[in-house]
Design an enzyme around this catalytic site. Sequence first.
Site, PDB file in Angstrom:
ATOM      1  N   CYS A  69       0.838  -1.197   0.000  1.00 41.67           N
ATOM      2  CA  CYS A  69       0.000   0.000   0.000  1.00 41.67           C
ATOM      3  C   CYS A  69       0.879   1.256   0.000  1.00 41.67           C
ATOM      4  O   CYS A  69       1.684   1.458   0.919  1.00 41.67           O
ATOM      5  CB  CYS A  69      -0.904   0.002   1.214  1.00 41.67           C
ATOM      6  N   CYS A 109      -8.970   0.503  19.794  1.00 40.28           N
ATOM      7  CA  CYS A 109      -8.808  -0.134  18.478  1.00 40.28           C
ATOM      8  C   CYS A 109      -7.494  -0.901  18.461  1.00 40.28           C
ATOM      9  O   CYS A 109      -6.418  -0.295  18.561  1.00 40.28           O
ATOM     10  CB  CYS A 109      -8.829   0.921  17.379  1.00 40.28           C
ATOM     11  N   ARG A 272     -15.773   9.688  11.831  1.00 41.86           N
ATOM     12  CA  ARG A 272     -14.608   9.865  12.699  1.00 41.86           C
ATOM     13  C   ARG A 272     -13.485  10.582  11.952  1.00 41.86           C
ATOM     14  O   ARG A 272     -13.100  10.169  10.862  1.00 41.86           O
ATOM     15  CB  ARG A 272     -14.112   8.501  13.181  1.00 41.86           C
TER      16      ARG A 272
END
Length: 418
Positions: A69, A109, A272
């Site tokens: 990525c 998270c 968010r």
Amino acid sequence: MDLLNTLVDKGLRRESPTREEALAVLATSDDDLLDVVAAAGKVRRHWFGRRVKLNYLVNLKSGLCPEDCSYCSQRLGSKAEILKYTWLKPDQATAAARAGVAGGAKRVCLVASGRGPTDRDVDRVSDTIKAIKEQDGSVEVCACLGLLSDGQAERLREAGADAYNHNLNTSEATYGDITTTHTYADRVDTVRKAHAAGLSACSGLIAGMGESDEDLVDVVFSLRELDPDSVPVNFLIPMEGTPLAKEWHLTPQRCLRILAMTRFVCPDVEVRIAGGREVHLRTMQPLALNLANSIFLGDYLTSEGQAGHADLEMIADAGFEVEGADRVTLPEHRAPVGDGGCGSHAEGAAGGGCGSHAEGAAGGGCGSHADGAAEGGCGSHAGGGVCAPTPAARTEEARTDLVAVRRRGAGTDLAPNA
């Protein structure tokens, strides 16, 4: 503006704007920006009041990802001088989570770099989830581990996970330009697996990678169709040592337009502000709270964020309040039913919600990256108003002074920034 009145009316009814209307939001002029923020703010306050949900990232495994990525400092071949470490033990992760919760975070998270978890990895994370829940049963736990195989989402749910994050990041048409080691369809499949397992689906985007307005609208409409409960909007942090290190396309004004467009398209979901808000919104961050009802507290996965106490002061000074553990984030029609988890919606999304049920980002899709456009056409205004001219593309000079690699918190001997 007729456009904004139309979008507010649709947002209060949970109706989708047209693509042309969404494009028109991105094409509004700086003179109209406060009007755009005020209009989207009406929708945000209707569904979420003045509450701001705080989330806290714990990087369980950092760096050395086999995926490519382009935006990611943990990618294959990355030269970014980030922390690299293997899996944190449950007690280490729990200690990190405790710091975030002490700072006011309602959700923790748990993120790990990599293409996706092995079954042994799922066991590790499950042990960590159980340890965090034993410490504080009111804390929401979101896992973010990459592409899921069959049955893994169910195992995470059984361990006590409330949510799963896996971002789409960009439009399907441009996804292959950003990542080649997995596909856009792979990401969609993982979001659907999480949703089907009863986990609250969390999926968002990264803006600032050179995408067009059409790409941004495409990915947000795709998210609406997938119907996540939470949509993190990341703004690319151009980390030195990554292919996108020189991509500085964003201004505070453009970031606000992107957040407003996301709110109009997904009116009743948790929007968010994720990675990059400090770098790109800068002193305009308080305005963004009128658009988003959720932020990350403290640092990100591989880069430093604003000090936790500064976040809390910003929220209070802007006239908002931190959402407590006793409050349900989502509106009643999206709230959980029975023990189906916070992703089990109480009603179908026909004509409402953030799309119909089909069912967040490092390396192979490991989470809400702290890392995060060319202007496109603005479309036709629904109210017949005159379309504002598209602003000229503005590229900022690289601001390496705004990007600091994280050297504290989980995986280090220094206290976290929470």
